[in-house]
Motif scaffolding. Structure first.
Motif, PDB file in Angstrom:
ATOM      1  N   VAL A  37      -5.071  -5.002   3.067  1.00 59.47           N
ATOM      2  CA  VAL A  37      -4.123  -5.627   2.141  1.00 59.47           C
ATOM      3  C   VAL A  37      -4.997  -5.729   0.721  1.00 59.47           C
ATOM      4  N   SER A  38      -6.119  -6.083   0.813  1.00 61.67           N
ATOM      5  CA  SER A  38      -6.892  -6.386  -0.280  1.00 61.67           C
ATOM      6  C   SER A  38      -6.932  -4.730  -1.278  1.00 61.67           C
ATOM      7  N   MET A  39      -7.262  -3.741  -0.448  1.00 62.29           N
ATOM      8  CA  MET A  39      -7.322  -2.575  -1.025  1.00 62.29           C
ATOM      9  C   MET A  39      -5.950  -2.070  -1.571  1.00 62.29           C
ATOM     10  N   VAL A  40      -5.112  -2.175  -0.726  1.00 63.01           N
ATOM     11  CA  VAL A  40      -3.648  -1.520  -1.352  1.00 63.01           C
ATOM     12  C   VAL A  40      -3.014  -2.353  -2.469  1.00 63.01           C
ATOM     13  N   LEU A  41      -3.473  -3.720  -2.429  1.00 65.70           N
ATOM     14  CA  LEU A  41      -3.054  -4.557  -3.847  1.00 65.70           C
ATOM     15  C   LEU A  41      -3.972  -4.216  -4.936  1.00 65.70           C
ATOM     16  N   ILE A  42      -5.136  -3.907  -4.714  1.00 67.26           N
ATOM     17  CA  ILE A  42      -6.065  -3.780  -5.805  1.00 67.26           C
ATOM     18  C   ILE A  42      -5.662  -2.345  -6.450  1.00 67.26           C
ATOM     19  N   TYR A  43      -5.340  -1.335  -5.520  1.00 74.34           N
ATOM     20  CA  TYR A  43      -4.820  -0.235  -6.013  1.00 74.34           C
ATOM     21  C   TYR A  43      -3.354  -0.225  -6.840  1.00 74.34           C
ATOM     22  N   ALA A  47      -2.844   0.517 -10.690  1.00 72.85           N
ATOM     23  CA  ALA A  47      -2.013   1.636 -11.168  1.00 72.85           C
ATOM     24  C   ALA A  47      -0.664   1.148 -11.856  1.00 72.85           C
ATOM     25  N   ILE A  48      -0.061   0.071 -11.463  1.00 66.39           N
ATOM     26  CA  ILE A  48       1.071  -0.358 -12.184  1.00 66.39           C
ATOM     27  C   ILE A  48       0.985  -1.844 -12.349  1.00 66.39           C
ATOM     28  N   PRO A  49       0.050  -2.384 -13.118  1.00 65.66           N
ATOM     29  CA  PRO A  49       0.082  -3.773 -13.471  1.00 65.66           C
ATOM     30  C   PRO A  49       1.350  -4.548 -13.835  1.00 65.66           C
ATOM     31  N   HIS A  50       1.937  -3.585 -14.535  1.00 64.73           N
ATOM     32  CA  HIS A  50       3.450  -4.186 -15.063  1.00 64.73           C
ATOM     33  C   HIS A  50       4.361  -4.490 -13.903  1.00 64.73           C
ATOM     34  N   ARG A  51       4.236  -3.874 -13.017  1.00 65.34           N
ATOM     35  CA  ARG A  51       5.313  -4.300 -11.820  1.00 65.34           C
ATOM     36  C   ARG A  51       4.748  -5.142 -10.603  1.00 65.34           C
ATOM     37  N   VAL A  52       3.493  -5.010 -10.468  1.00 64.41           N
ATOM     38  CA  VAL A  52       2.763  -5.702  -9.425  1.00 64.41           C
ATOM     39  C   VAL A  52       1.867  -6.882 -10.009  1.00 64.41           C
ATOM     40  N   GLY A  53       2.224  -8.206  -9.817  1.00 63.95           N
ATOM     41  CA  GLY A  53       1.493  -9.135 -10.294  1.00 63.95           C
ATOM     42  C   GLY A  53       0.982 -10.360  -9.438  1.00 63.95           C
ATOM     43  N   VAL A  54       0.999 -11.203  -9.948  1.00 61.17           N
ATOM     44  CA  VAL A  54       0.466 -12.425  -9.396  1.00 61.17           C
ATOM     45  C   VAL A  54       1.477 -13.180  -8.292  1.00 61.17           C
ATOM     46  N   THR A  55       2.757 -12.923  -8.563  1.00 60.71           N
ATOM     47  CA  THR A  55       3.430 -13.171  -7.580  1.00 60.71           C
ATOM     48  C   THR A  55       3.617 -12.229  -6.285  1.00 60.71           C
ATOM     49  N   THR A  56       3.528 -11.141  -6.420  1.00 62.60           N
ATOM     50  CA  THR A  56       3.392 -10.141  -5.327  1.00 62.60           C
ATOM     51  C   THR A  56       2.095 -10.493  -4.617  1.00 62.60           C
ATOM     52  N   VAL A  57       1.016 -10.775  -5.375  1.00 64.56           N
ATOM     53  CA  VAL A  57      -0.171 -11.045  -4.633  1.00 64.56           C
ATOM     54  C   VAL A  57      -0.335 -12.130  -3.917  1.00 64.56           C
ATOM     55  N   LEU A  58       0.434 -13.100  -4.307  1.00 62.71           N
ATOM     56  CA  LEU A  58       0.786 -14.474  -3.603  1.00 62.71           C
ATOM     57  C   LEU A  58       1.399 -14.548  -2.393  1.00 62.71           C
ATOM     58  N   VAL A  59       2.696 -13.634  -2.402  1.00 58.93           N
ATOM     59  CA  VAL A  59       3.718 -13.531  -1.153  1.00 58.93           C
ATOM     60  C   VAL A  59       2.703 -12.779  -0.124  1.00 58.93           C
ATOM     61  N   MET A  60       2.109 -11.571  -0.722  1.00 59.75           N
ATOM     62  CA  MET A  60       1.173 -10.782   0.232  1.00 59.75           C
ATOM     63  C   MET A  60       0.072 -11.866   0.958  1.00 59.75           C
ATOM     64  N   GLY A  61      -0.459 -12.591   0.271  1.00 60.50           N
ATOM     65  CA  GLY A  61      -1.627 -13.373   0.754  1.00 60.50           C
ATOM     66  C   GLY A  61      -0.999 -14.299   1.737  1.00 60.50           C
ATOM     67  N   LEU A 146      -8.234   6.053   0.430  1.00 59.44           N
ATOM     68  CA  LEU A 146      -7.389   5.348   0.141  1.00 59.44           C
ATOM     69  C   LEU A 146      -6.678   5.741  -1.234  1.00 59.44           C
ATOM     70  N   PHE A 147      -7.679   5.623  -2.279  1.00 55.63           N
ATOM     71  CA  PHE A 147      -7.325   5.826  -3.811  1.00 55.63           C
ATOM     72  C   PHE A 147      -6.460   7.111  -3.551  1.00 55.63           C
ATOM     73  N   LEU A 148      -7.030   8.297  -3.149  1.00 58.58           N
ATOM     74  CA  LEU A 148      -6.479   9.741  -3.276  1.00 58.58           C
ATOM     75  C   LEU A 148      -5.080   9.463  -2.566  1.00 58.58           C
ATOM     76  N   VAL A 149      -5.124   9.078  -1.420  1.00 55.94           N
ATOM     77  CA  VAL A 149      -3.752   8.987  -0.775  1.00 55.94           C
ATOM     78  C   VAL A 149      -2.735   8.168  -1.503  1.00 55.94           C
ATOM     79  N   MET A 150      -3.061   7.205  -1.883  1.00 55.73           N
ATOM     80  CA  MET A 150      -2.319   6.189  -2.657  1.00 55.73           C
ATOM     81  C   MET A 150      -1.662   6.825  -3.922  1.00 55.73           C
ATOM     82  N   ARG A 151      -2.468   7.459  -4.670  1.00 58.79           N
ATOM     83  CA  ARG A 151      -2.171   8.417  -5.960  1.00 58.79           C
ATOM     84  C   ARG A 151      -1.146   9.444  -5.438  1.00 58.79           C
ATOM     85  N   GLY A 152      -1.363  10.118  -4.539  1.00 56.24           N
ATOM     86  CA  GLY A 152      -0.595  11.232  -4.095  1.00 56.24           C
ATOM     87  C   GLY A 152       0.908  10.550  -3.855  1.00 56.24           C
ATOM     88  N   TYR A 153       1.009   9.392  -2.959  1.00 51.25           N
ATOM     89  CA  TYR A 153       2.101   8.630  -2.664  1.00 51.25           C
ATOM     90  C   TYR A 153       2.756   8.240  -3.862  1.00 51.25           C
TER      91      TYR A 153
END
Length: 160
Positions: A37-43, A47-61, A146-153
């Motif tokens: 979870v931490s690695m996916v959220l950090i990625y 990658a897209i800090p304008h779409r994934v922010g504190v609210t997403t992190v709080l919900v995932m946490g 994970l970084f390479l897989v997520m970038r391709g995704y």
């Protein structure tokens, strides 16, 4: 519409990370389970800090707290703290080489694990074992992959 905007693939990556956190693995590997979870959220924060922010992190946490059976809010607090540092320095981290990123990921996950331990120790009198830090090493080993897989995704599903 959800696929075109990239929302469905983004949500799917969160679900996969949550499943990987509880997926059965052999007992001798359990202590080495990476912090998916931490690695996916950090990625996504990099990658897209304008779409994934504190609210997403709080919900995932909070979802991870429920899933892992920890005290409600402990995992979320750790994730929020590392999300702050990731969002604050995402442009710098994004430009690092994969080896440098791996070291940064290790430090972020180490910080999160220590914060979660301190909160659990304060709230539930948890005892410290060195095996609690093994996921830091396994996460570092898996980060380049994970970084390479997520970038391709992200590129395949045009998540922007």
């Amino acid at each position: 519409m959800w696929i075109k905007s990239g929302l469905l693939p983004l949500l799917l990556s969160y679900v996969i990370a949550l499943v990987l956190m509880v997926m059965p693995i052999p007992t001798f590997l359990e202590a080495w389970r990476p912090d998916w979870v931490s690695m996916v959220l950090i990625y996504w924060l990099m990658a897209i800090p304008h779409r994934v922010g504190v609210t997403t992190v709080l919900v995932m946490g909070l979802l991870t707290d429920i899933l892992m059976g920890t005290t409600f809010g402990v995992y979320a607090t750790g994730l929020l703290i590392i999300a702050y540092f990731t969002l604050r320095h995402f442009q710098r981290i994004r430009n690092y080489s994969l080896v440098q990123q791996t070291l940064v990921i290790g430090l972020l996950i180490l910080g999160k694990r220590l914060i979660v331990y301190q909160l659990e120790h304060f709230l539930n009198d948890a005892a410290f074992h060195w095996s609690y830090l093994y996921p830091v090493l396994s996460s570092m080993v898996l980060w380049p992959w994970l970084f390479l897989v997520m970038r391709g995704y992200r590129r395949r599903y045009l998540i922007r």
